[in-house]
Write a protein that holds these residues in place. Structure first.
Motif, mmCIF file in Angstrom:
data_model
loop_
_atom_site.group_PDB
_atom_site.id
_atom_site.type_symbol
_atom_site.label_atom_id
_atom_site.label_comp_id
_atom_site.label_asym_id
_atom_site.label_seq_id
_atom_site.Cartn_x
_atom_site.Cartn_y
_atom_site.Cartn_z
ATOM 1 N N HIS A 3 20.589 84.172 -0.983
ATOM 2 C CA HIS A 3 20.763 84.401 -2.416
ATOM 3 C C HIS A 3 19.752 83.533 -3.157
ATOM 4 C CE1 HIS A 3 25.278 85.363 -1.849
ATOM 5 N NE2 HIS A 3 24.813 85.052 -0.659
ATOM 6 N N ILE A 4 19.214 84.068 -4.231
ATOM 7 C CA ILE A 4 18.365 83.276 -5.122
ATOM 8 C C ILE A 4 18.870 83.463 -6.544
ATOM 9 C CG2 ILE A 4 16.055 82.992 -6.114
ATOM 10 C CD1 ILE A 4 14.909 83.767 -3.431
ATOM 11 N N TYR A 5 19.090 82.330 -7.230
ATOM 12 C CA TYR A 5 19.408 82.330 -8.656
ATOM 13 C C TYR A 5 18.237 81.651 -9.348
ATOM 14 C CZ TYR A 5 24.138 83.132 -6.854
ATOM 15 O OH TYR A 5 25.225 83.627 -6.184
ATOM 16 N N THR A 6 17.523 82.399 -10.177
ATOM 17 C CA THR A 6 16.313 81.879 -10.805
ATOM 18 C C THR A 6 16.267 82.324 -12.260
ATOM 19 O OG1 THR A 6 13.918 81.606 -10.446
ATOM 20 C CG2 THR A 6 14.829 83.825 -10.104
ATOM 21 N N GLY A 7 15.177 82.019 -12.934
ATOM 22 C CA GLY A 7 14.990 82.422 -14.322
ATOM 23 C C GLY A 7 15.136 81.258 -15.284
ATOM 24 N N GLU A 100 17.948 73.688 -7.059
ATOM 25 C CA GLU A 100 16.640 73.287 -7.618
ATOM 26 C C GLU A 100 15.522 73.244 -6.575
ATOM 27 O OE1 GLU A 100 16.400 73.596 -10.629
ATOM 28 O OE2 GLU A 100 18.195 72.854 -11.626
ATOM 29 N N LEU A 101 15.722 73.916 -5.453
ATOM 30 C CA LEU A 101 14.645 73.986 -4.472
ATOM 31 C C LEU A 101 13.419 74.677 -5.062
ATOM 32 C CD1 LEU A 101 13.624 73.479 -1.587
ATOM 33 C CD2 LEU A 101 14.485 75.750 -1.007
ATOM 34 N N ASN A 102 13.641 75.694 -5.890
ATOM 35 C CA ASN A 102 12.493 76.380 -6.501
ATOM 36 C C ASN A 102 11.655 75.432 -7.358
ATOM 37 O OD1 ASN A 102 13.059 78.891 -5.361
ATOM 38 N ND2 ASN A 102 14.458 79.417 -7.019
ATOM 39 N N GLU A 127 25.040 81.586 5.312
ATOM 40 C CA GLU A 127 24.741 82.033 3.952
ATOM 41 C C GLU A 127 23.925 80.935 3.286
ATOM 42 O OE1 GLU A 127 25.908 85.523 1.672
ATOM 43 O OE2 GLU A 127 26.547 84.953 3.669
ATOM 44 N N LEU A 128 22.787 81.283 2.694
ATOM 45 C CA LEU A 128 21.908 80.308 2.048
ATOM 46 C C LEU A 128 21.702 80.693 0.598
ATOM 47 C CD1 LEU A 128 19.940 77.852 2.392
ATOM 48 C CD2 LEU A 128 18.145 79.549 2.815
ATOM 49 N N VAL A 129 21.899 79.709 -0.290
ATOM 50 C CA VAL A 129 21.692 79.912 -1.725
ATOM 51 C C VAL A 129 20.588 78.961 -2.180
ATOM 52 C CG1 VAL A 129 22.727 79.750 -4.027
ATOM 53 C CG2 VAL A 129 24.089 80.574 -2.088
ATOM 54 N N ILE A 130 19.611 79.504 -2.897
ATOM 55 C CA ILE A 130 18.499 78.720 -3.438
ATOM 56 C C ILE A 130 18.495 78.927 -4.946
ATOM 57 C CG2 ILE A 130 15.984 78.458 -3.497
ATOM 58 C CD1 ILE A 130 15.971 79.572 -0.603
ATOM 59 N N THR A 131 18.446 77.811 -5.699
ATOM 60 C CA THR A 131 18.430 77.931 -7.157
ATOM 61 C C THR A 131 17.175 77.289 -7.734
ATOM 62 O OG1 THR A 131 19.491 75.847 -7.776
ATOM 63 C CG2 THR A 131 20.956 77.669 -7.135
ATOM 64 N N LEU A 145 19.700 88.855 -2.091
ATOM 65 C CA LEU A 145 20.247 88.956 -3.433
ATOM 66 C C LEU A 145 19.425 88.047 -4.342
ATOM 67 C CD1 LEU A 145 23.926 88.780 -4.527
ATOM 68 C CD2 LEU A 145 22.281 87.227 -5.534
ATOM 69 N N VAL A 146 18.944 88.588 -5.439
ATOM 70 C CA VAL A 146 18.195 87.789 -6.413
ATOM 71 C C VAL A 146 18.791 88.062 -7.784
ATOM 72 C CG1 VAL A 146 15.959 87.321 -7.486
ATOM 73 C CG2 VAL A 146 16.068 87.912 -5.056
#
Length: 168
Positions: A3-7, A100-102, A127-131, A145-146
């Motif tokens: 999963h990536i949560y960005t923006g 906050e890896l991004n 399951e890996l989540v990157i924000t 998932l983005v």
């Protein structure tokens, strides 16, 4: 799944915390690592106090929004990545959040190639989540998932400062 949560909108870390709490509530063991951040915000105090299923660690020193990263910032991020690799290899977690890896990638505290290699070697049941803002296209392409948080309106523009319990 990845999963990536960005923006640029508010809510990336909050969404990841919500998912971590949901996973913990269903009996999953969760690791929540925060890059760039050197201070435990109120959002994660509940992990330490009331949710033993969620392990939390900071991989930053101080916020460097108003300055360039210093050598210690690079060292902290690289040490965090080494820790994350060990955590993944331990096999004890079902969900890992890299908050906050991004941002760490954007400021080149960590090499994108290292993260892509890490993703390619993930166990299938993890399951890996990157924000964080500025998710690189290569990560977006790898993700399952983005979600892009888009700022439409924000009260910061009315000079309202961060409020306890809401922003920190």
């Amino acid at each position: 799944m990845i999963h990536i949560y960005t923006g640029n909108g508010k809510g990336k870390t909050t969404a990841a915390i919500g998912l971590a709490v949901r996973a913990a509530g269903s009996g999953m063991k969760v690791f929540f690592g925060q890059f760039v951040k050197g201070m435990a915000y109120n959002e994660v105090s509940i992990f330490n106090e009331q949710m033993p299923q969620i392990d939390h660690e900071l991989f930053g020193r101080t916020c460097f929004i108003n300055r360039d990263p210093e050598p210690e910032d690079y060292k902290a991020a690289k040490a965090g990545l080494r820790k994350v690799k060990n955590i993944i290899q331990s096999g004890q977690y079902s969900l890992i959040v890299l908050d906050e890896l991004n941002i760490a990638l954007y400021y080149k505290l960590i090499a994108l190639e290292d993260i892509l290699k890490l993703i390619n070697e993930l166990p299938r049941d993890l399951e890996l989540v990157i924000t964080g803002r500025y998710a690189p296209q290569e990560l977006i392409d790898k993700a399952d998932l983005v979600t892009e948080m888009k700022e439409v309106k924000h009260y910061y523009k009315q000079d309202i400062k961060a409020r306890k319990g809401i922003e920190f």
